[in-house]
Design an enzyme around this catalytic site. Structure first.
Site, PDB file in Angstrom:
ATOM      1  N   HIS A 165       0.843  -1.200   0.000  1.00 12.92           N
ATOM      2  CA  HIS A 165       0.000   0.000   0.000  1.00 12.92           C
ATOM      3  C   HIS A 165       0.881   1.255   0.000  1.00 12.92           C
ATOM      4  CE1 HIS A 165      -3.053  -2.694   2.233  1.00 12.92           C
ATOM      5  NE2 HIS A 165      -3.582  -2.459   1.049  1.00 12.92           N
TER       6      HIS A 165
ATOM      7  N   LYS B 259     -15.635  -6.684   4.940  1.00 13.18           N
ATOM      8  CA  LYS B 259     -14.682  -7.585   5.604  1.00 13.18           C
ATOM      9  C   LYS B 259     -14.810  -7.515   7.121  1.00 13.18           C
ATOM     10  CE  LYS B 259     -11.371  -7.047   1.882  1.00 13.18           C
ATOM     11  NZ  LYS B 259     -10.102  -6.457   1.462  1.00 13.18           N
TER      12      LYS B 259
ATOM     13  N   ARG C 219      -2.125  -5.546  -8.428  1.00 11.58           N
ATOM     14  CA  ARG C 219      -0.956  -6.373  -8.117  1.00 11.58           C
ATOM     15  C   ARG C 219      -0.735  -7.465  -9.147  1.00 11.58           C
ATOM     16  NH1 ARG C 219      -3.234  -8.076  -2.621  1.00 11.58           N
ATOM     17  NH2 ARG C 219      -5.035  -7.848  -3.974  1.00 11.58           N
TER      18      ARG C 219
ATOM     19  N   SER D  69      -3.145  -7.943   2.878  1.00 11.04           N
ATOM     20  CA  SER D  69      -3.300  -7.803   4.319  1.00 11.04           C
ATOM     21  C   SER D  69      -3.645  -9.147   4.944  1.00 11.04           C
ATOM     22  CB  SER D  69      -4.384  -6.765   4.632  1.00 11.04           C
ATOM     23  OG  SER D  69      -3.984  -5.513   4.133  1.00 11.04           O
TER      24      SER D  69
HETATM   25  N1  COA Z   1      -0.114  -3.975  -1.817  1.00 14.25           N
HETATM   26  C1  COA Z   1      -0.472  -4.941  -0.990  1.00 14.25           C
HETATM   27  N2  COA Z   1      -1.745  -5.333  -0.832  1.00 14.25           N
HETATM   28  C2  COA Z   1      -2.671  -4.689  -1.528  1.00 14.25           C
HETATM   29  C3  COA Z   1      -2.363  -3.657  -2.410  1.00 14.25           C
HETATM   30  C4  COA Z   1      -1.014  -3.312  -2.543  1.00 14.25           C
HETATM   31  N3  COA Z   1      -0.612  -2.361  -3.360  1.00 14.25           N
HETATM   32  N4  COA Z   1      -3.489  -3.205  -2.971  1.00 14.25           N
HETATM   33  C5  COA Z   1      -4.470  -3.944  -2.461  1.00 14.25           C
HETATM   34  N5  COA Z   1      -3.981  -4.834  -1.594  1.00 14.25           N
HETATM   35  C6  COA Z   1      -4.708  -5.862  -0.893  1.00 14.25           C
HETATM   36  C7  COA Z   1      -5.266  -5.438   0.391  1.00 14.25           C
HETATM   37  O1  COA Z   1      -4.369  -5.655   1.435  1.00 14.25           O
HETATM   38  C8  COA Z   1      -6.471  -6.315   0.480  1.00 14.25           C
HETATM   39  O2  COA Z   1      -6.081  -7.578   0.942  1.00 14.25           O
HETATM   40  P1  COA Z   1      -7.083  -8.493   1.753  1.00 14.25           P
HETATM   41  O3  COA Z   1      -8.220  -8.785   0.838  1.00 14.25           O
HETATM   42  O4  COA Z   1      -6.226  -9.635   2.042  1.00 14.25           O
HETATM   43  O5  COA Z   1      -7.514  -7.720   2.950  1.00 14.25           O
HETATM   44  C9  COA Z   1      -6.930  -6.449  -0.944  1.00 14.25           C
HETATM   45  O6  COA Z   1      -5.804  -6.196  -1.702  1.00 14.25           O
HETATM   46  C10 COA Z   1      -7.951  -5.445  -1.380  1.00 14.25           C
HETATM   47  O7  COA Z   1      -8.049  -4.492  -0.396  1.00 14.25           O
HETATM   48  P2  COA Z   1      -8.146  -2.922  -0.529  1.00 14.25           P
HETATM   49  O8  COA Z   1      -7.271  -2.387  -1.587  1.00 14.25           O
HETATM   50  O9  COA Z   1      -8.005  -2.372   0.831  1.00 14.25           O
HETATM   51  O10 COA Z   1      -9.533  -2.756  -1.064  1.00 14.25           O
HETATM   52  P3  COA Z   1     -10.791  -3.318  -0.482  1.00 14.25           P
HETATM   53  O11 COA Z   1     -11.254  -4.240  -1.533  1.00 14.25           O
HETATM   54  O12 COA Z   1     -10.666  -3.864   0.881  1.00 14.25           O
HETATM   55  O13 COA Z   1     -11.605  -1.982  -0.365  1.00 14.25           O
HETATM   56  C11 COA Z   1     -13.190  -0.328  -1.037  1.00 14.25           C
HETATM   57  C12 COA Z   1     -12.509  -1.664  -1.310  1.00 14.25           C
HETATM   58  C13 COA Z   1     -13.292  -0.003   0.427  1.00 14.25           C
HETATM   59  C14 COA Z   1     -12.413   0.748  -1.737  1.00 14.25           C
HETATM   60  C15 COA Z   1     -14.581  -0.500  -1.676  1.00 14.25           C
HETATM   61  O14 COA Z   1     -15.224  -1.602  -1.081  1.00 14.25           O
HETATM   62  C16 COA Z   1     -15.440   0.714  -1.536  1.00 14.25           C
HETATM   63  O15 COA Z   1     -15.274   1.658  -2.270  1.00 14.25           O
HETATM   64  N6  COA Z   1     -16.383   0.694  -0.579  1.00 14.25           N
HETATM   65  C17 COA Z   1     -17.279   1.771  -0.317  1.00 14.25           C
HETATM   66  C18 COA Z   1     -18.709   1.436  -0.724  1.00 14.25           C
HETATM   67  C19 COA Z   1     -18.884   1.617  -2.207  1.00 14.25           C
HETATM   68  O16 COA Z   1     -18.774   2.690  -2.750  1.00 14.25           O
HETATM   69  N7  COA Z   1     -19.192   0.508  -2.851  1.00 14.25           N
HETATM   70  C20 COA Z   1     -19.371   0.465  -4.268  1.00 14.25           C
HETATM   71  C21 COA Z   1     -18.059   0.271  -4.960  1.00 14.25           C
HETATM   72  S1  COA Z   1     -18.326  -0.038  -6.662  1.00 14.25           S
END
Ligand code: COA
Length: 166
Positions: free
Chosen positions: A17, A41, A91, A129
């Protein structure tokens, strides 16, 4: 000046991140890391803890980005912040389907908002994560994947969890 939002769960923030945040700050003057409050989550860290871990990371590394909590629809938050761009990390090919769906849905919800994908350094492409939490839970070393204070926070969460399970 273009404002960009880097949203995520950050449970917890990892070096992957951080790599994306640093890349975004090299391109844009105004980067906000947005820690999602309600995410599908089951998070290990509370919203406040996830925010603090990001805050401390940015402070230590002197990364010129802000951090805040957001709740509700991402596009509403982006509009409220008067931002134009959402940054996401890609990724591997496995991220593509979910990211593609989210980017297109967000575009459907607000055509003015663009999603920009940045690729982390290849050495971080296998990080997530969840995998880091799994290693920490089994008392394995996570030093190479997260900052020191995040490692400490992970250890504190799993201090009473036995390293092996039946
Ligand atoms: N390096 C390491 N890990 C990474 C990474 C990077 N560069 N980029 C993403 N990841 C990992 C994260 O650690 C996470 O791992 P996990 O699944 O093991 O926890 C996974 O990739 C994805 O996580 P993250 O990037 O935090 O995104 P998310 O999918 O958890 O979050 C939101 C998504 C919160 C942005 C999305 O759900 C959202 O916008 N929610 C708001 C409600 C909304 O508007 N919904 C409609 C969306 S269309």
């Amino acid at each position: 000046m273009k404002r960009v939002i880097y949203p995520g769960t950050f449970d917890p923030i990892t070096n992957g991140h951080i790599d994306i945040i640093q890349r975004a700050t090299r391109i844009f003057d105004n980067v906000t890391v947005a820690v999602a409050k309600s995410t599908g989550k089951n998070t290990l860290f509370t919203t406040e803890e996830r925010l603090q871990l990001v805050e401390e990371t940015l402070r230590q590394l002197k990364v010129p980005a802000k951090v805040t909590i957001f709740d509700g629809l991402l596009v509403d938050f982006v509009r409220r912040k008067k931002a134009q761009v959402v940054v996401r990390g890609l990724r591997a090919v496995s991220d593509f389907e979910f990211e593609f769906q989210m980017a297109l849905m967000n575009r459907k919800l607000d055509e003015q908002i663009e999603t920009l994908f940045l690729m982390p350094k290849d050495t971080y492409s296998y990080l997530s994560s969840s995998i880091i939490k799994q290693i920490a839970k089994l008392h394995g070393p996570v030093t190479a994947f997260v900052p020191k204070h995040v490692e400490k926070a992970l250890r504190a969460k799993y201090v009473n969890v036995p390293p092996t399970r039946e």
